[in-house]
Design a protein around this motif. Structure first.
Motif, PDB file in Angstrom:
ATOM      1  N   THR A  22       0.945  -0.886   0.102  1.00 43.29           N
ATOM      2  CA  THR A  22      -0.131  -0.104   0.059  1.00 43.29           C
ATOM      3  C   THR A  22       0.945   0.879   0.160  1.00 43.29           C
ATOM      4  OG1 THR A  22      -1.028  -1.191   1.340  1.00 43.29           O
ATOM      5  CG2 THR A  22      -2.362   1.203   1.676  1.00 43.29           C
ATOM      6  N   LEU A  23       2.346   0.815   0.715  1.00 46.50           N
ATOM      7  CA  LEU A  23       2.546   2.291   1.144  1.00 46.50           C
ATOM      8  C   LEU A  23       3.816   2.586  -0.129  1.00 46.50           C
ATOM      9  CD1 LEU A  23       3.021   2.193   4.446  1.00 46.50           C
ATOM     10  CD2 LEU A  23       1.228   3.503   3.717  1.00 46.50           C
ATOM     11  N   ILE A  24       4.444   1.599  -0.578  1.00 49.26           N
ATOM     12  CA  ILE A  24       5.625   1.907  -1.257  1.00 49.26           C
ATOM     13  C   ILE A  24       5.417   1.446  -3.059  1.00 49.26           C
ATOM     14  CG2 ILE A  24       7.629   1.140  -1.503  1.00 49.26           C
ATOM     15  CD1 ILE A  24       7.829   3.027   0.903  1.00 49.26           C
ATOM     16  N   VAL A  25       4.827  -0.079  -2.943  1.00 47.61           N
ATOM     17  CA  VAL A  25       4.347  -0.438  -4.081  1.00 47.61           C
ATOM     18  C   VAL A  25       3.733   0.291  -4.290  1.00 47.61           C
ATOM     19  CG1 VAL A  25       4.350  -2.910  -5.307  1.00 47.61           C
ATOM     20  CG2 VAL A  25       5.708  -2.732  -3.474  1.00 47.61           C
ATOM     21  N   ALA A  26       2.467   0.416  -3.794  1.00 49.46           N
ATOM     22  CA  ALA A  26       1.637   1.133  -5.196  1.00 49.46           C
ATOM     23  C   ALA A  26       1.989   2.525  -5.853  1.00 49.46           C
ATOM     24  CB  ALA A  26       0.377   1.176  -4.578  1.00 49.46           C
ATOM     25  N   PRO A  27       1.720   3.238  -4.611  1.00 49.29           N
ATOM     26  CA  PRO A  27       2.694   4.287  -5.394  1.00 49.29           C
ATOM     27  C   PRO A  27       3.283   4.371  -6.216  1.00 49.29           C
ATOM     28  CG  PRO A  27       2.496   5.046  -3.133  1.00 49.29           C
ATOM     29  CD  PRO A  27       2.233   3.310  -3.354  1.00 49.29           C
ATOM     30  N   ALA A  28       4.521   4.013  -5.813  1.00 51.11           N
ATOM     31  CA  ALA A  28       5.796   3.983  -7.167  1.00 51.11           C
ATOM     32  C   ALA A  28       5.426   3.111  -8.380  1.00 51.11           C
ATOM     33  CB  ALA A  28       6.776   2.646  -6.456  1.00 51.11           C
ATOM     34  N   TRP A  29       4.234   2.212  -8.110  1.00 52.58           N
ATOM     35  CA  TRP A  29       3.728   1.731 -10.077  1.00 52.58           C
ATOM     36  C   TRP A  29       3.696   2.926 -10.264  1.00 52.58           C
ATOM     37  CZ3 TRP A  29       5.370  -1.911 -12.444  1.00 52.58           C
ATOM     38  CH2 TRP A  29       3.948  -2.156 -13.392  1.00 52.58           C
ATOM     39  N   ALA A  30       2.093   3.539  -9.667  1.00 50.39           N
ATOM     40  CA  ALA A  30       1.764   4.453 -10.568  1.00 50.39           C
ATOM     41  C   ALA A  30       3.045   5.209 -11.121  1.00 50.39           C
ATOM     42  CB  ALA A  30       0.689   5.399  -9.318  1.00 50.39           C
ATOM     43  N   LEU A  31       3.931   6.208 -10.457  1.00 53.68           N
ATOM     44  CA  LEU A  31       4.750   6.467 -11.277  1.00 53.68           C
ATOM     45  C   LEU A  31       5.376   5.812 -12.172  1.00 53.68           C
ATOM     46  CD1 LEU A  31       4.938   9.179  -9.093  1.00 53.68           C
ATOM     47  CD2 LEU A  31       7.540   7.718  -8.322  1.00 53.68           C
ATOM     48  N   VAL A  32       5.424   4.811 -12.183  1.00 57.09           N
ATOM     49  CA  VAL A  32       6.126   4.562 -13.033  1.00 57.09           C
ATOM     50  C   VAL A  32       5.261   4.236 -14.340  1.00 57.09           C
ATOM     51  CG1 VAL A  32       7.519   2.290 -14.592  1.00 57.09           C
ATOM     52  CG2 VAL A  32       7.710   3.343 -11.928  1.00 57.09           C
TER      53      VAL A  32
END
Lengths: 544, 345
Positions: A22-32
């Motif tokens: 929730t905190l790291i992977v999902a936002p990072a994925w959105a960024l990518v």
């Protein structure tokens, strides 16, 4: 192992995994995802030669600042926890004092205290040479970062140090330096590794000091580059560059964290002895420790008292630039700072910071308690990535990932805070907990203590200093956070950042200084408990 | 106000205007108003049920609050939610919105044209003509964005300098060696406008910056930092916003404003309606109010120079010149790169 216990383990692993997702992977994925929208051609074009200069600048300044900060943090921690210097409790508070000021304010405070036309120049006729240069920037960066490694190392000395071993070494005739080199330092290695990682990441992330002190001499870092692209990010190419540089920054910090974590996991661990008694300390104050204490106080004067005095004069003076005589003083700026929406905004920020500190500590604790292994290590490294991402990029990532459901709510700010500060709640605990004597835990369980009783009677007392340090770090960093909340807030949940940035945009530094001092006095209240507890060299004995 | 905003926070009312008709030059929805007077406008410009519109802005809070309050008094049916943030954060929020379902605002009100231009170019803004624009200079508008205030970039000098500058070219005088500060063009649209103006104006060009650099001039983050540095005596002279200098002078700081003989560089603070707005009529009514005499008075009252002459507020102290914003947008990356080659950062 009972079934209920394995269920607990499973639940714990699931919560940590969920938090990482929730905190790291999902936002990072959105960024990518947003980054790839521009196509691969855009990526190559985004990285001009200027970007490489900035990356190089960021790397070396952060590395040097981290080494300086950890080195002096270690010296300061030894001074307050192991020496016989007088007034150690006050020294401790003084060392933590820079944490009470938001980064932008301390950067301006340094410039106003020691720069041309500053306080020192007014008093003595000359300021500190070279403040507005790359070297001055690195020195001030390390000074503002220092309290973090200091707090970690002081807590480490309290929770990890083996005073009995130190005492035994002394009794066997070893000098203080030999004891430090052969006993204290090796035991502190994991703490030092953690401190260096955090200090480096904070350096990579530093924005205000580079802008105030580096920009005039034309020094470029990734964060200043990101901010200027952000200002121009109505242009899609500039926005892509923001995301790309932010991603690089995160990769860089994540890589360093992962390497350090892997290295630290290879260090020998496992304390089997009983918890320590009082640390070895000479009762009488020695001359060297007196001298060290004076040095400590001189440092506090330079790094905290000077900038604070300059800020106070700015806040008190009728207008910026008038001579700092009492006849020119006014309290008007303080009432102006408290006017408008300040008080409700302050309450919102306070509530958010309390929630963030408690939740980050909880998540940090769950992560620490995971069985040692690849999952735990990877999660720990990933949690660090959040701190490395510049606030603006992280906020954009959170907005992309959760804007649909959480837009304009307090929850979205809280998610961003947890993503950014989780590692501050985790690492201090990790640095202390891997040496929790396993025998004591086994003994407690064998004697019939449940999980709660074991945590309450064994884990909590031993880790207490680290818990306090972790909680206070998250709380203070959340209180001072300006970028994410100003990008994510919605009507009705304005944070202090919204007010501070409005005042700053008006360009009058007097009111901003007054507000910063009010905020600093509130933050100082949170520092007192760390000052009193963190370095308490005498953890409660558990074998009474 | 906060309570009202909370209450209105999630309220979406039946759409008063047809949904997202394609952007075209001129036209837009027709406005029955025939005069720019605010009272008439409120009476006839917007007729609809209770509506909430969202305003994204980088204009300072006091001014936004005053204008929104003035609009609310005349148009009780419309609630305005505001999201205020500095240009950088606001641009990032808009960029994130665009990549996740569209801009979440009906109105965008910025502090410089350069941040608005790309939005217009990509068709995010509604092209129309506010009734209240009648009588205002067309140099201050594009087909979708309308100037609401003028921010002047001028020279600020420490009080009592032996030699006062009188025009931009004086800043490279050896008398001010190592004593000139100006805002980094990469950190604010208004500062970028200064670079755009000099780069395109004969007699200056980028060579002006090379000579500034040779004379020891330094870049700082914002126009406010320039005024602070000059007031503290860290720098002798600088380039800044007239408003920032005015605030410092009225507080008693030892600085003076020098209106450059060849003209202050005027930066327009534009407002625009988002093309995809579902509350187009209400949003257009807001723009009409901001440009009306009543709205302009709120802007003047809170310390800014209104676009409409005679609305109070500070008056320009001399001639004004404008950079060619449309050309600047195409060149900004190139221009900044050339600038950085000189000043670094």
């Amino acid at each position: 192992m009972s079934t209920s216990r394995s269920w607990l383990r499973l639940a714990q692993a699931l919560i940590v995994l969920g938090a990482v997702l929730t905190l790291i992977v999902a936002p990072a994925w959105a960024l990518v995802g947003a980054l790839l929208e521009g196509g691969p051609g855009g990526l190559a074009a985004a990285l001009g030669s200027a970007a490489w200069t900035a990356i190089g600048g960021t790397l070396w300044t952060s590395a040097v600042a981290a080494v300086l900060a950890v080195g002096s943090g270690l010296a300061a921690a030894w001074l307050t926890e192991r020496s016989s210097a007088p007034g150690r409790r006050w020294l401790r508070l003084g060392m933590l004092l820079p944490l009470a000021l938001p980064a932008i304010v301390s950067a301006v405070g340094w410039a106003d205290a020691y720069g041309p036309g500053g306080l020192l120049e007014a008093l003595t006729g000359r300021g500190l040479p070279g403040l507005f240069s790359a070297a001055g920037m690195v020195a001030v960066m390390s000074a503002t970062i220092l309290p973090v490694p200091y707090a970690l190392i002081a807590a480490g000395l309290a929770t990890r140090g083996e005073p009995d071993l130190e005492r035994a070494a002394r009794a066997s005739g070893a000098g203080p330096w030999t004891v430090f080199r052969t006993v204290t330092l090796p035991l502190l290695r994991p703490t030092l590794a953690v401190s260096t990682v955090l200090a480096f990441v904070l350096g990579v992330n530093a924005f205000d000091v580079p802008v105030v002190l580096g920009l005039p001499s034309g020094f470029a870092t990734m964060t200043t580059g990101i901010y200027s692209d952000l200002v121009l990010s109505a242009d899609p190419r500039a926005f892509e560059r923001v995301l790309l540089l932010a991603g690089l920054l995160a990769l860089l910090a994540g890589g360093v964290a992962f390497t350090a974590d892997t290295f630290a996991s290879g260090l020998p661990i496992g304390r089997t002895g009983s918890p320590p008694g009082a640390p070895y300390q000479r009762r009488r104050t020695s001359v060297p420790s007196m001298a060290a204490a004076l040095l400590g106080w001189a440092w506090i004067g330079l790094a905290s008292a000077g900038p604070l005095a300059a800020l106070l004069l700015t806040a008190l003076s009728r207008a910026v630039g008038v001579s700092p005589l009492p006849s020119h003083w006014t309290l008007r700026h303080f009432s102006a700072a408290l006017g408008g929406s300040t008080v409700p905004a302050l309450l919102h920020t306070l509530g958010l910071s309390l929630a963030a500190a408690c939740l980050a500590l909880l998540l940090g604790g769950l992560l620490v308690a995971l069985p040692r292994g690849r999952l735990a290590r990877l999660s720990g490294s990933l949690a660090t990535v959040g701190l490395a991402l510049p606030g603006s990029a992280l906020a954009v990532a959170v907005l992309l990932a959760y804007g649909g459901s959480l837009r304009d709510s307090v929850a979205i700010i809280l998610v961003a805070y947890l993503a950014k500060f989780w590692t501050l709640g985790h690492r201090p605990l990790a640095a202390a907990a891997d040496r929790l004597p396993a025998d004591l835990l086994r003994a407690a369980r064998a004697s019939g203590a449940g999980a709660v009783a074991t945590v309450r009677t064994i884990v909590a007392p031993l880790l207490f200093p680290a818990v306090v340090a972790a909680w206070a770090l998250v709380f203070l960093f959340s209180m001072h956070e300006l970028t994410m909340s100003s990008l994510l807030y919605g009507p009705g949940n304005e944070t202090l950042a919204v007010r501070v940035l409005d005042l700053q945009q008006l360009g009058d530094p007097t009111v901003t200084a007054a507000l910063a001092l009010i905020l600093a006095s509130l933050s100082a209240v949170a520092l007192v408990p760390i000052g009193l507890i963190v370095g308490r060299g005498r953890p409660r004995r558990v074998d009474r | 106000l906060v309570a009202a905003l909370i209450a209105a926070a999630c309220g979406t009312s039946p759409a008063a205007a047809p949904l997202g008709s394609p952007v075209s030059g001129g036209g837009g929805t027709s406005q029955p108003t025939s005069t720019a007077r605010a009272s008439d406008l409120a009476a006839s410009g917007f007729r609809g049920g209770p509506t909430t519109i969202t305003l994204y802005t980088s204009v300072t809070q006091e001014t936004v609050d005053a204008v929104v309050a003035g609009f609310a008094a005349l148009t009780p049916g419309v609630t305005v939610r505001t999201f205020r943030a500095p240009t950088g954060q606001l641009a990032a929020r808009i960029a994130a919105d665009e990549r996740s379902g569209g801009i979440d605002a009906d109105l965008i009100w910025l502090s410089d044209p350069i941040s608005m231009q790309p939005l217009e170019q990509e068709g995010r803004l509604l092209a129309w003509t506010p009734v209240a624009w009648a009588g205002l200079q067309d140099a201050y508008r594009t087909s979708a964005a309308f100037g609401t205030r003028i921010l002047d970039m001028v020279i600020v000098a420490h009080q009592g300098l032996a030699l006062m500058p009188s025009d931009w070219a004086d800043l490279i005088d050896p008398a001010y060696a190592d004593g000139v500060a100006f805002p980094d063009p990469a950190f604010a649209g208004s500062s970028l406008g200064v670079l755009g103006y000099f780069a395109a104006t004969s007699g200056y060009g980028l060579d002006f910056y090379r000579r500034l650099k040779a004379a020891g001039a330094v870049q700082v983050q914002s126009p406010g930092d320039v005024v602070t540095g000059v007031a503290q005596g860290r720098y002798a002279v600088g380039i800044t916003l007239a408003e920032a200098a005015r605030t410092a002078i009225s507080a008693g700081s030892p600085v003076v404003t020098v209106w450059p003989a060849s003209g202050a560089i005027a930066v327009i603070s534009p407002i625009a309606v988002v093309a995809a707005s579902r509350q187009r009529a209400a949003a257009q009514a807001f723009v009409d109010y901001v440009l009306s005499a009543a709205g302009q008075r709120q802007i003047g009252r809170t310390g800014w120079q209104p676009i409409r002459p005679g609305s109070g507020g500070p008056l320009p102290g001399g001639p004004q010149v404008q950079p060619d914003w449309s050309r600047l947008y195409g060149q900004q990356a190139q221009l900044l790169q050339e600038y950085r080659a000189i000043f670094g950062g």
